[in-house]
Design an enzyme around this catalytic site. Structure first.
Site, PDB file in Angstrom:
ATOM      1  N   HIS A 831       6.517 -39.377 -35.677  1.00 27.78           N
ATOM      2  CA  HIS A 831       5.956 -40.512 -34.950  1.00 27.78           C
ATOM      3  C   HIS A 831       6.982 -41.629 -35.093  1.00 27.78           C
ATOM      4  CE1 HIS A 831       1.751 -38.780 -34.901  1.00 27.78           C
ATOM      5  NE2 HIS A 831       2.334 -38.058 -35.841  1.00 27.78           N
ATOM      6  N   THR A 832       7.882 -41.704 -34.159  1.00 29.45           N
ATOM      7  CA  THR A 832       9.031 -42.596 -34.317  1.00 29.45           C
ATOM      8  C   THR A 832       8.640 -44.069 -34.339  1.00 29.45           C
ATOM      9  OG1 THR A 832       9.409 -42.574 -31.922  1.00 29.45           O
ATOM     10  CG2 THR A 832      10.589 -40.947 -33.253  1.00 29.45           C
ATOM     11  N   CYS A 833       7.544 -44.403 -33.666  1.00 31.24           N
ATOM     12  CA  CYS A 833       7.146 -45.817 -33.642  1.00 31.24           C
ATOM     13  C   CYS A 833       6.799 -46.312 -35.032  1.00 31.24           C
ATOM     14  CB  CYS A 833       5.955 -46.010 -32.714  1.00 31.24           C
ATOM     15  SG  CYS A 833       6.323 -45.662 -30.980  1.00 31.24           S
ATOM     16  N   PHE A 834       6.266 -45.416 -35.862  1.00 29.96           N
ATOM     17  CA  PHE A 834       5.802 -45.811 -37.197  1.00 29.96           C
ATOM     18  C   PHE A 834       6.703 -45.262 -38.300  1.00 29.96           C
ATOM     19  CE2 PHE A 834       2.155 -45.128 -34.330  1.00 29.96           C
ATOM     20  CZ  PHE A 834       1.712 -46.437 -34.232  1.00 29.96           C
TER      21      PHE A 834
END
Length: 867
Positions: A831-834
């Site tokens: 989950h690249t955003c987090f």
């Protein structure tokens, strides 16, 4: 019409000395003048009787002829007994006539009848009917005007010398209403309503224009010359019930509404009125009075926007008027800096800045062509100097005292943000900005400020590093020798728009990975720059992933495409493949200039969104963006062969070079698309032989042609695209000049390497524990990877290959490894955003290594399992 002169109860000494009474008021009768209806109100506040008998002589000597009487007699039967008819007297300067008229007659019709009866050949519109000290509305009826029977009315003619009869009338009404209130009589009209009428009748306001002409100036001047400010302040000082509140309401109404009704160019003339309020209230109530404080604030607000209009006043007089306010507010700042809590209100800071802008502009215009419009030390040391003024010395003392107090504050609080908190730090920076603005008045002011900044570098940098976004701090960008990298980075980031997190203004893009560059070009390069100031929202076609991680991935993919040598826009430096400069041969692409503009926008957007691209610029390229001069030493990375050749020419024995052993002329050979052509470096260059006396000039011209002339258009379009993203496009030069190349490398390119220990220290776990066997295997595998594999893994995990210059600690949050119940056959997901890596619990280290090596392949890491 003849104008009679009578003995009037008017203090003529309080009237303007250069104009006659008749220039300011309509021709009232003596009785009306005695009631204060003219401009006789003055700061002494000893007004004449406000409520005289409207018919002072019960049996006036009426000057009338038989026709007047017969006309009036025939016009009505038994007027005294008729309830629908009223009998009254109308007095003019020459005679009195008796009029009978129905109560429903309009005032205008009565004026016409009176003129007919008196035999005056004039237009009714030039006359006004006055009853008990008030002017009757021409459209109203006698009944509505409450004209009583046997009353005396006065017919008055307006002087034709004034261009603004309405302005005079409203001012007279304000003065008369104030006089009535002072003597405990009801005011004919509310002063607030009259003030609004006066402002609404401002010529520029009624015409809807933004310019101010002489009529507007004259209109506002009537207000001051008639002593209306003095009348209102006198009412404010009165101890009669309600007077103080009425006057305060009226003054505050003027402070609020004057800037709304008068266009900005006319604010200067409004400030004259507010200045009068300030002086009168300060002299009578003191500077601690809240109404005075509010008047001073209003004056400050009127000052800054009109700085360019001061040429219409005497600048020296303006300086003398404003100097006390600068001194007063500076005193509040000094007192606040001396306090333990650095207690300075924002209002004082704002007023100080506004007054400084005004007084600095006035001084520059007063000095005219003298130097840079700054006061030289000789002005206040040499009393025989032709431009020596006493206020110069006093103003200088205020500046020096404030600068010393700032220096002491910085010395006392060496680590101010930690010791006192961010609010106090912001306050000290705001005062420091004011002192810098103050220094511009003096020839040596900048040197004095620089001396303090250098002596307190540690405190200054601690303050700037923690400073919130504030465009007023951009003046510090020029002090590169004072600020460190962190401070410069924070200051330059303030030059970008602050709306990147404004989700209501997001610029949405739907990108096909197979058409990444052309579609991104359409979304970014072909839209208004303002649309990009709010933020970006990127979605790849046929993919559900959204958020910051996708945006970071898009930046990296677009940047990789733009700087790919196959796209002929940029060339990498031979010894550093991350460092680029414009390709002179980019002209082969018809759209190359538009793509350079697009590239400038992308790079600026990446900086704005704090995305490290892993790309850095060659020094020759950066210097062109900063409009600097490129020397031979600046091109050794871009073209090592050319650099070495030029060095040999410069170091060659003079006799050998003069023998024309090299056969060089002022010509450069260029290869384009497989063909060669010769370009003269100067007019007639092919006939100029390079020798020991002109070889330096030859090298300079060669470097300029190779790195400036051949790429000037490309650089210009890139710079324009970059400046499009700044909050103000004119700040482009300031951005690049305020940074060293190394600073820009660190901001755009990020860190050079990856520290696995730092990586591990900034990673947290969910479902796993730090001592779990699986976690130990993971870090052992990561430590054994090549740097490129580590970057690909980091990209898979976070959508970034290059970290901020301060490593993992510079990220918005820590990284996470999460335990998932999937089988050992599953690959890791993220989950690249987090910054979250989802890692299955693999049974052996070899299986984990196999899975990690698979996802660290370049073609797999891109968009695989990321959302």
């Amino acid at each position: 019409m003849s104008h009679s002169r009578r003995s009037l109860n008017i203090n003529l000494n309080l009237l303007p000395s250069k104009r006659k009474l008749d220039d300011y008021a309509p021709l009232w009768s003596a009785e009306i003048l005695a009631m204060g209806g003219c401009h006789s109100f003055a700061p002494s506040f000893s007004s004449p009787n406000p409520n005289p008998n409207p018919n002072p002589n019960p049996n006036p000597a009426r000057v009338r002829d038989d026709s007047s009487l017969s006309s009036s007699s025939s016009s009505s039967t038994s007027p005294a007994s008729s309830s629908s008819t009223v009998q009254f007297f109308i007095r003019t300067d020459s005679k009195t006539v008796v009029v009978h008229s129905p109560r429903d007659s309009t005032v205008a019709s009565v004026i016409s009848r009176a003129l007919f009866l008196s035999g005056a050949a004039a237009s009714p519109g030039q006359y006004r009917l006055i009853y008990r000290g008030r002017q009757l509305d021409a459209a109203s009826t006698l009944s509505a005007s409450r004209v009583a029977s046997d009353s005396t009315l006065h017919l008055a003619a307006r002087l034709r010398s004034t261009r603004l009869p309405r302005s005079h009338r409203v001012v007279d009404d304000i003065l008369f209403s104030a006089s009535c209130l002072l003597h405990s009589h009801p005011a004919p009209r509310e002063i607030d309503a009259l003030l609004l009428e006066f402002l609404a009748s401002t010529p520029s306001a009624t015409q809807g224009g933004d310019d101010v002409d002489d009529t507007t100036v004259e209109h506002l001047g009537i207000f001051t010359l008639a002593a209306v400010p003095a009348a209102l302040v006198g009412l404010y000082l009165s101890d009669r019930p309600g007077c103080r509140l009425i006057a305060e309401s009226a003054i505050r109404l003027f402070l609020r509404q004057a800037p709304e009704y008068v266009p900005k160019p006319g604010h200067l003339h409004c400030s004259v009125i507010v200045l009068e309020f300030c002086k009168l209230i300060a002299a009578t109530c003191g500077k601690s009075d809240q109404l005075y404080v509010d008047c001073r604030s209003a004056l400050a607000l009127l000052m800054e926007p009109i700085a360019s209009s001061y040429g219409s006043l005497q600048n020296l007089k303006l300086v003398v008027e404003l100097y006390p306010f600068v001194s007063e507010v500076a005193g509040y700042l000094i007192k606040g800096l001396e306090s333990e809590e650095i207690d300075i209100c924002q209002q004082n800071l704002s007023e100080f800045a506004s007054f400084l802008v005004a007084i600095r502009t006035a001084i520059k215009q007063w000095l005219g062509g003298t130097g840079k419009g700054q006061i030289s030390r000789s002005f206040f040391h040499d009393q025989n100097h032709p431009m020596h003024e006493s206020w110069i010395r006093d103003l200088r003392q205020v500046f020096v005292k404030l600068l010393r107090m700032v220096d002491e504050c910085l010395r006392k609080y060496n680590d101010l943000p930690a010791a006192k908190g961010p609010e106090q730090g912001e306050t000290v920076l705001a005062v420091l900005s004011g002192v810098h603005k103050f220094s511009k008045i003096y020839e040596d002011g900048d040197a004095l400020v620089h001396e303090v900044l250098m002596a307190r570098r540690a405190s200054v940098n601690a303050l700037v590093r923690c400073a919130k976004r504030n465009e007023k701090l951009k003046w510090m960008l020029k002090y590169k020798d004072v600020t460190d990298f962190e401070s410069r980075r924070n200051l330059t980031m303030m030059l970008f728009p602050g709306g990147k997190d404004d989700y209501e203004r997001m610029h949405e893009m739907l990108i096909d990975r197979l058409q990444l560059l052309p579609e991104s070009f359409e979304y970014i390069g072909q839209v208004e720059a303002q649309a990009l100031h709010g933020g970006l929202f990127v979605v790849f076609k046929n993919e559900s992933a959204t958020g910051p991680g996708v945006l970071r991935e898009w930046f990296n993919l677009v940047c990789r495409a733009l700087f790919n040598p196959e796209n002929v826009l940029f060339l990498p430096c031979p010894n550093d493949r991350r460092r680029f400069f414009p390709n002179p041969a980019s002209v082969v692409d018809p759209l190359h200039l538009k793509y350079f503009g697009f590239c400038g926008r992308v790079v600026a957007l990446a900086l704005m969104h704090k995305v490290q691209l892993g790309v850095v610029f060659d020094r020759s390229f950066y210097l062109q963006l900063a409009e600097g001069t490129i020397t031979l030493e600046d091109v050794k990375d871009a073209d090592p062969c050319l650099y070495m050749s030029c060095r040999k020419v410069l170091e060659m024995d003079a006799q050998l070079l003069d023998s024309d052993a090299l056969g060089l002329t002022f010509v450069r050979e260029i290869e384009e698309l497989g063909t060669q052509r010769a370009v003269e470096l100067c007019p007639g260059g092919k006939d100029i032989v390079v020798n020991s006396t002109n070889r330096e000039k030859y090298i300079d011209l060669l470097i300029e042609h190779r790195f400036v002339t051949c790429t000037s258009e490309q650089v210009s379009h890139f710079a324009q695209g970059f400046s499009d993203i700044l909050s103000n496009s004119k700040l482009k030069m300031r951005f690049f000049l305020s940074l060293d190349l190394e600073d820009f490398d660190r901001m755009l390119g990020g860190s050079d390497g990856i520290n696995v220990s730092d990586w591990r220290a900034h990673t947290e776990y969910s479902g796993y524990k730090v001592k779990d066997r699986v976690i130990g295997w993971f870090w052992k595998i990561v430590e054994g990877m090549s740097e490129e594999q580590q970057r690909v893994l980091l990209f898979f995990w976070t959508s970034m290959k290059y970290l901020p210059v301060d490593g993992f600690g510079g990220l918005a949050s820590k990284l996470h490894i999460c335990k998932i119940p999937d089988s050992q056959d599953r690959l890791p997901t993220s989950h690249t955003c987090f910054y979250r890596l989802c890692l299955p619990q693999y049974p052996t280290i070899s299986i984990m290594q196999d899975r990690l090596q698979f996802i660290t392949q370049e073609h797999v890491s891109c968009s695989f399992g990321m959302w």
